[in-house]
Write a protein that holds these residues in place. Structure first.
Motif, PDB file in Angstrom:
ATOM      1  N   VAL A   1       0.861  -1.180   0.000  1.00 36.45           N
ATOM      2  CA  VAL A   1       0.000   0.000   0.000  1.00 36.45           C
ATOM      3  C   VAL A   1       0.904   1.238   0.000  1.00 36.45           C
ATOM      4  O   VAL A   1       1.730   1.415   0.902  1.00 36.45           O
ATOM      5  CB  VAL A   1      -0.930   0.007   1.215  1.00 36.45           C
ATOM      6  N   VAL A   2       0.750   2.095  -1.024  1.00 36.00           N
ATOM      7  CA  VAL A   2       1.611   3.271  -1.213  1.00 36.00           C
ATOM      8  C   VAL A   2       0.836   4.531  -0.829  1.00 36.00           C
ATOM      9  O   VAL A   2      -0.316   4.717  -1.236  1.00 36.00           O
ATOM     10  CB  VAL A   2       2.102   3.347  -2.661  1.00 36.00           C
ATOM     11  N   GLU A   3       1.499   5.384  -0.069  1.00 34.08           N
ATOM     12  CA  GLU A   3       0.947   6.689   0.303  1.00 34.08           C
ATOM     13  C   GLU A   3       1.825   7.790  -0.287  1.00 34.08           C
ATOM     14  O   GLU A   3       3.048   7.653  -0.335  1.00 34.08           O
ATOM     15  CB  GLU A   3       0.884   6.833   1.818  1.00 34.08           C
TER      16      GLU A   3
ATOM     17  N   TYR B   1      -3.344   7.893   0.869  1.00 36.60           N
ATOM     18  CA  TYR B   1      -3.276   6.680   0.040  1.00 36.60           C
ATOM     19  C   TYR B   1      -3.208   7.072  -1.420  1.00 36.60           C
ATOM     20  O   TYR B   1      -4.006   7.893  -1.898  1.00 36.60           O
ATOM     21  CB  TYR B   1      -4.493   5.791   0.284  1.00 36.60           C
ATOM     22  N   LYS B   2      -2.240   6.442  -2.129  1.00 38.68           N
ATOM     23  CA  LYS B   2      -2.066   6.737  -3.539  1.00 38.68           C
ATOM     24  C   LYS B   2      -2.468   5.551  -4.412  1.00 38.68           C
ATOM     25  O   LYS B   2      -3.330   5.667  -5.261  1.00 38.68           O
ATOM     26  CB  LYS B   2      -0.609   7.134  -3.802  1.00 38.68           C
ATOM     27  N   ARG B   3      -1.830   4.423  -4.190  1.00 34.76           N
ATOM     28  CA  ARG B   3      -2.133   3.241  -4.988  1.00 34.76           C
ATOM     29  C   ARG B   3      -1.594   1.997  -4.296  1.00 34.76           C
ATOM     30  O   ARG B   3      -0.914   2.076  -3.278  1.00 34.76           O
ATOM     31  CB  ARG B   3      -1.551   3.367  -6.396  1.00 34.76           C
TER      32      ARG B   3
ATOM     33  N   VAL C   1       5.829   3.433   1.067  1.00 35.76           N
ATOM     34  CA  VAL C   1       5.057   2.202   1.278  1.00 35.76           C
ATOM     35  C   VAL C   1       4.575   2.174   2.733  1.00 35.76           C
ATOM     36  O   VAL C   1       5.384   2.189   3.665  1.00 35.76           O
ATOM     37  CB  VAL C   1       5.903   0.948   0.976  1.00 35.76           C
ATOM     38  N   ARG C   2       3.231   2.126   2.875  1.00 36.86           N
ATOM     39  CA  ARG C   2       2.656   2.144   4.213  1.00 36.86           C
ATOM     40  C   ARG C   2       2.706   0.725   4.834  1.00 36.86           C
ATOM     41  O   ARG C   2       3.245   0.544   5.931  1.00 36.86           O
ATOM     42  CB  ARG C   2       1.211   2.641   4.135  1.00 36.86           C
ATOM     43  N   THR C   3       2.146  -0.280   4.173  1.00 39.87           N
ATOM     44  CA  THR C   3       2.131  -1.663   4.689  1.00 39.87           C
ATOM     45  C   THR C   3       2.386  -2.644   3.552  1.00 39.87           C
ATOM     46  O   THR C   3       2.137  -2.341   2.379  1.00 39.87           O
ATOM     47  CB  THR C   3       0.769  -2.001   5.318  1.00 39.87           C
TER      48      THR C   3
ATOM     49  N   THR D   1      -5.848  -2.349   5.711  1.00 43.14           N
ATOM     50  CA  THR D   1      -4.876  -1.409   6.265  1.00 43.14           C
ATOM     51  C   THR D   1      -5.548  -0.230   6.951  1.00 43.14           C
ATOM     52  O   THR D   1      -5.107   0.203   8.044  1.00 43.14           O
ATOM     53  CB  THR D   1      -3.959  -0.910   5.153  1.00 43.14           C
ATOM     54  N   TYR D   2      -6.640   0.274   6.330  1.00 40.30           N
ATOM     55  CA  TYR D   2      -7.210   1.525   6.812  1.00 40.30           C
ATOM     56  C   TYR D   2      -8.505   1.343   7.611  1.00 40.30           C
ATOM     57  O   TYR D   2      -8.863   2.260   8.363  1.00 40.30           O
ATOM     58  CB  TYR D   2      -7.473   2.474   5.634  1.00 40.30           C
TER      59      TYR D   2
END
Length: 368
Positions: free
Chosen positions: A33-35, A40-42, A58-60, A101-102
């Motif tokens: 998961v990219v922020e 959140y981006k993609r 990268v978040r997770t 994730t969210y």
């Protein structure tokens, strides 16, 4: 020169770091998961991905494979107020990495607490015996509740299994005693059934044996009766074919008379007054054996005539002695019956001598 060298090294280092941050390789069955700037981006899919250096992060890193989690034993109270310890095993997989994730901060901890709570609700409505025998029902109920709740988190609960249900030690002892008593009862029932079958088979065998013995005895009696009837018929036919004279029958009677007198069961004899006359008649009949028509000895038997006469004389003497003995026994019996007052029965016949049986006047007349 030294400044230029340091600058080039710094630039090269920045370029390397930028490239490292710009290029992201994601392995199979994983999503990142990219922020961008905290938003959140993609989502990066497996393979080579490019990011904006120093802007994207990268978040997770979410594992998309099915996972297995074993929760520690949880104390649960049944409807009959017994505390049991239950171990559960959970199978789940992430179907939406963004929501996993969210939507929740720690989905694994949330699943564990939700499982414990649901398990207590389900077990609390069951007694111990039903809880031990209704694992499939408990598993289906847990799977339905967990799947409905975790669906909002992007998680799919595929299977829930109860690994062990441990009742208290006292309950286990009681259950073991109950099972032992049940096994003893079944063993006693099986022994009784075996004894019953054995008795039935033994009775059936004895019945068949008795029937066979009775049938064999009946067949033996039938065959024996048929043999006796055949023997009597054969003797009867032989007698009729031989056409014996009265003299032969009288001679046979004289031979059987001593055997009749010697019987152990003959305690009292009733001698008729005509016995003497009968013996005299039989003596006369014996004296005229050789003079009867059809009874003359053959030429081959002429030599044995004297022997036959001697045998007849001996038989007559034995018959006379038997008759005299019978007469004496009758007199003694009458004296005992009348108390010594003299005989009150039939008049005593005249004694018969062997000479009278052989020297019958009728015989002498036939010879003269």
């Amino acid at each position: 020169m030294e400044f230029v060298t340091v600058l080039l090294v710094a630039v090269a280092l920045i370029v390397v770091v930028t490239l490292v941050k710009a290029v992201r390789i994601v392995p199979q069955q994983r999503q990142d998961v990219v922020e961008r700037l905290g938003r959140y981006k993609r989502t990066l899919n497996p393979g080579l991905n490019l990011l904006v250096p120093f802007i994207d992060a990268v978040r997770t890193k979410v594992d998309m494979r099915e996972q297995v989690v074993s929760f520690p034993p949880q104390p649960v109270i049944t409807s009959d107020n017994l505390v049991v310890s239950i171990d559960t095993v959970l199978y789940f997989k992430v179907v939406d990495s963004v929501r996993a994730t969210y939507e929740i901060s720690n989905f694994l901890q949330a699943i564990e607490q939700l499982t414990v709570t649901t398990l207590r609700n389900v077990i609390g409505s069951l007694d111990l015996e039903r809880a031990l025998t209704s694992r499939e029902e408990i598993n289906r109920h847990l799977s339905g509740v967990l799947d409905e709740t975790t669906g909002r988190w992007g998680i799919k609960v595929t299977r829930v299994e109860i690994k062990a249900i441990e009742p208290p030690a006292s309950i286990r002892d009681s259950m073991e005693k109950q099972m032992r008593a049940e096994r003893d009862r079944r063993a006693a029932i099986l022994n009784a059934e075996g004894h019953k079958q054995s008795q039935i088979l033994t009775a059936e065998g004895e019945k068949q044996s008795a029937v066979l013995r009775a049938d064999g005895d009946r067949q033996a009696r039938i065959l024996q009766a048929e043999g006796q009837a055949k023997a009597i018929r054969t003797v009867f036919d032989a007698i009729h074919q031989a056409n014996p004279s009265q003299k032969v029958l009288a001679y046979q009677y004289l031979q059987a008379l001593p055997q009749i007198a010697n019987g152990t069961a003959n305690k009292v004899w009733i001698v008729p007054a005509e016995l003497t006359k009968a013996l005299e008649g039989m003596g006369g009949a014996l004296g005229g054996l050789s003079q009867m028509v059809g009874d003359a000895p053959s030429p081959e038997a002429a030599d044995g005539a004297s022997a036959v006469e001697r045998e007849a004389a001996e038989a007559a003497r034995a018959a006379a002695a038997a008759a005299q003995q019978i007469h004496d026994e009758v007199r003694v019996a009458e004296a005992q019956a009348t108390g010594g007052k003299g005989p009150q029965g039939l008049p005593a016949p005249e004694p018969v001598s062997p000479g009278s049986l052989l020297n019958d006047p009728a015989d002498q007349r036939e010879r003269g």
